[in-house]
Design a protein around this motif. Structure first.
Motif, short mmCIF file in Angstrom:
data_model
loop_
_atom_site.label_atom_id
_atom_site.label_comp_id
_atom_site.label_asym_id
_atom_site.label_seq_id
_atom_site.Cartn_x
_atom_site.Cartn_y
_atom_site.Cartn_z
N LYS A 61 0.83 -1.22 0.00
CA LYS A 61 0.00 0.00 0.00
C LYS A 61 0.86 1.26 0.00
CE LYS A 61 -3.79 -2.19 2.58
NZ LYS A 61 -4.53 -2.18 3.87
N GLY A 62 2.16 1.08 -0.21
CA GLY A 62 3.05 2.24 -0.24
C GLY A 62 3.83 2.47 1.03
N GLY A 63 3.68 1.56 2.01
CA GLY A 63 4.40 1.69 3.26
C GLY A 63 5.90 1.50 3.09
N ARG A 64 6.63 1.86 4.14
CA ARG A 64 8.08 1.77 4.10
C ARG A 64 8.60 0.81 5.16
NH1 ARG A 64 8.72 8.07 5.23
NH2 ARG A 64 6.99 7.48 6.59
N LEU A 65 9.71 0.16 4.86
CA LEU A 65 10.43 -0.63 5.86
C LEU A 65 11.36 0.33 6.60
CD1 LEU A 65 11.36 -3.75 3.69
CD2 LEU A 65 9.79 -3.75 5.64
N ILE A 66 11.11 0.50 7.90
CA ILE A 66 11.91 1.44 8.69
C ILE A 66 12.54 0.67 9.85
CG2 ILE A 66 11.88 3.54 10.07
CD1 ILE A 66 9.36 4.38 8.47
N TYR A 67 13.86 0.68 9.89
CA TYR A 67 14.60 -0.05 10.90
C TYR A 67 15.09 0.93 11.96
CZ TYR A 67 15.09 -3.24 6.85
OH TYR A 67 14.87 -4.03 5.74
N ILE A 68 14.97 0.58 13.24
CA ILE A 68 15.50 1.43 14.30
C ILE A 68 16.31 0.60 15.27
CG2 ILE A 68 13.67 3.18 14.14
CD1 ILE A 68 12.38 1.92 16.61
N GLY A 69 17.46 1.13 15.67
CA GLY A 69 18.31 0.42 16.61
C GLY A 69 19.48 1.28 17.02
N ALA A 70 20.28 0.75 17.92
CA ALA A 70 21.48 1.45 18.38
C ALA A 70 22.68 0.52 18.25
CB ALA A 70 21.31 1.89 19.84
N GLY A 71 23.85 1.08 18.08
CA GLY A 71 25.06 0.27 18.00
C GLY A 71 25.01 -0.74 16.86
N THR A 72 25.46 -1.95 17.16
CA THR A 72 25.47 -3.01 16.14
C THR A 72 24.08 -3.24 15.55
OG1 THR A 72 27.36 -4.15 17.14
CG2 THR A 72 25.93 -5.45 15.71
N SER A 73 23.07 -3.28 16.40
CA SER A 73 21.70 -3.51 15.92
C SER A 73 21.28 -2.42 14.95
CB SER A 73 20.73 -3.55 17.11
OG SER A 73 21.03 -4.63 17.97
N GLY A 74 21.59 -1.18 15.27
CA GLY A 74 21.26 -0.07 14.38
C GLY A 74 22.00 -0.17 13.07
N ARG A 75 23.27 -0.54 13.12
CA ARG A 75 24.07 -0.66 11.90
C ARG A 75 23.53 -1.77 11.00
NH1 ARG A 75 28.06 -0.06 16.06
NH2 ARG A 75 28.67 2.13 16.12
N LEU A 76 23.09 -2.86 11.60
CA LEU A 76 22.52 -3.95 10.81
C LEU A 76 21.25 -3.52 10.11
CD1 LEU A 76 23.12 -6.89 13.31
CD2 LEU A 76 24.16 -6.65 11.04
N GLY A 77 20.45 -2.71 10.77
CA GLY A 77 19.24 -2.18 10.16
C GLY A 77 19.55 -1.26 9.00
N VAL A 78 20.53 -0.37 9.18
CA VAL A 78 20.94 0.54 8.10
C VAL A 78 21.46 -0.28 6.91
CG1 VAL A 78 22.61 2.32 7.44
CG2 VAL A 78 21.45 2.46 9.65
N LEU A 79 22.25 -1.31 7.20
CA LEU A 79 22.80 -2.16 6.15
C LEU A 79 21.70 -2.85 5.35
CD1 LEU A 79 25.26 -3.59 4.82
CD2 LEU A 79 25.05 -5.33 6.60
N ASP A 80 20.71 -3.42 6.04
CA ASP A 80 19.64 -4.12 5.34
C ASP A 80 18.86 -3.16 4.45
OD1 ASP A 80 18.56 -6.96 5.41
OD2 ASP A 80 16.70 -5.84 5.61
N ALA A 81 18.57 -1.98 4.98
CA ALA A 81 17.84 -0.98 4.20
C ALA A 81 18.63 -0.56 2.97
CB ALA A 81 17.53 0.24 5.07
N ALA A 82 19.90 -0.28 3.15
CA ALA A 82 20.74 0.20 2.05
C ALA A 82 20.87 -0.83 0.94
CB ALA A 82 22.13 0.59 2.57
N GLU A 83 20.98 -2.11 1.31
CA GLU A 83 21.22 -3.14 0.32
C GLU A 83 19.97 -3.49 -0.50
OE1 GLU A 83 23.05 -6.36 2.44
OE2 GLU A 83 25.06 -5.52 2.14
N LEU A 84 18.80 -3.15 0.00
CA LEU A 84 17.57 -3.44 -0.76
C LEU A 84 17.47 -2.59 -2.01
CD1 LEU A 84 14.88 -3.78 2.06
CD2 LEU A 84 16.02 -5.60 0.79
N VAL A 85 18.08 -1.42 -1.99
CA VAL A 85 17.95 -0.48 -3.12
C VAL A 85 18.60 -1.04 -4.39
CG1 VAL A 85 18.46 1.83 -3.96
CG2 VAL A 85 17.72 1.50 -1.58
#
Length: 297
Positions: A61-85
């Motif tokens: 429906k147009g929603g977004r995958l939004i990852y939130i975290g701190a430290g390693t967990s946050g970096r893993l979320g950023v990585l997953d988001a970046a690689e989907l593009v």
């Protein structure tokens, strides 16, 4: 629960003397610990599948995958988001990684950022969070205030909330719609949750985001069909994908890709259904662009 009592903070009996092991024994010991990760993730399959199905509904429906975290967990979320593009050809704004402390925290820890619930709320407000969005809260310890604040704000906005932790009965789990807890046990190095816990979170994110992309029609059979052939290497890869899935020659694949304006999925539909460009476009339009739905009828 106090952090000192968390599973992720306990000492591992198997590695008590890792500092005096030979290098090969050190490596073997860490590898033995890593083999426990997939075993810990396995019991979460049903919850991961539910996360994929529910996230797919919102994403469609147009929603977004939004990852939130701190430290390693946050970096893993950023990585997953970046690689989907680049992997699935989605727009960068459809997958967003938020890390406590902002972009700079990817490289250097930002003092106190993970302890602020308000900071997560602000970060999500800045994205204009809405009810179609999916917020994945990551915390190995299951108790990071930044993640809790983000999940609470997301719930209040009607967004889907998913928590991913590596302890049982996690605190973040009490703030999420879908609760995933892969208990990997004490780390080889006490408290170093970039190790087994990080691997478990990466595995779970791989499954969730890949599952959502598959259900969006970004995969046909088991190949990526939304790669963007923007250079010679990617054009070659796109032609090989077309060849593999249709059985045509490289030259035919190349010619059809050109006719399809470098749209791999469209080229595959043209070849598999013996359609011209407009016919193939109409077939895809009827199935919301899902190549698998067109060809598996």
């Amino acid at each position: 629960m106090e952090i000192k009592n968390l599973t992720t903070e306990q000492r591992n009996p198997a590695t008590m003397h890792i500092d005096s092991m030979s290098t090969i024994d050190m490596v073997k010991t860490i590898n033995e610990e890593d083999q426990k990760v997939a075993v810990a993730v396995g019991p979460q399959d049903d919850k991961i599948a539910r996360a994929i199905d529910e996230a797919t509904k919102r994403y469609s429906k147009g929603g977004r995958l939004i990852y939130i975290g701190a430290g390693t967990s946050g970096r893993l979320g950023v990585l997953d988001a970046a690689e989907l593009v680049p992997t699935y050809g989605i727009k960068p704004e459809r997958a967003i990684g938020l890390i406590a402390g902002g972009k700079g925290a990817m490289y250097v820890a930002v003092e106190g950022a993970e302890d602020s619930q308000d900071l997560a709320k602000k970060d999500l407000k800045d994205l204009k969070l809405n009810k179609n969005d999916i917020v994945l809260g990551l915390a190995a310890s299951g108790r990071t205030p930044y993640v809790i604040g983000g999940l609470d704000y997301a719930k209040a906005k009607g967004a889907l909330t998913i928590s991913i932790a590596c302890v049982e009965n996690s605190e973040i789990g009490h703030h999420a719609d879908i609760v995933i807890e892969a208990v990997v046990g004490p780390e080889a190095i006490t408290g170093s949750t970039r190790m087994k816990a990080g691997t478990a979170q990466k595995m779970i994110l791989n499954m969730i985001s890949t599952g959502v992309m598959i259900k969006q029609g970004k995969v046909f059979e088991n190949v990526m069909i939304d790669v963007k052939p923007t250079n010679s290497k990617l054009i070659d890869r796109a032609c090989r994908i077309i060849q593999t899935t249709t059985g045509v020659s490289n030259q035919k694949a190349r010619d059809t890709l050109e006719k399809a304006n470098n749209d791999v999925g469209l080229a595959i539909v043209m070849l598999k259904t013996n359609s011209d460009l407009n016919q193939a476009k109409n077939l895809l339009k009827a199935e919301n662009g899902n190549v698998a739905e067109v060809l598996n009828k």
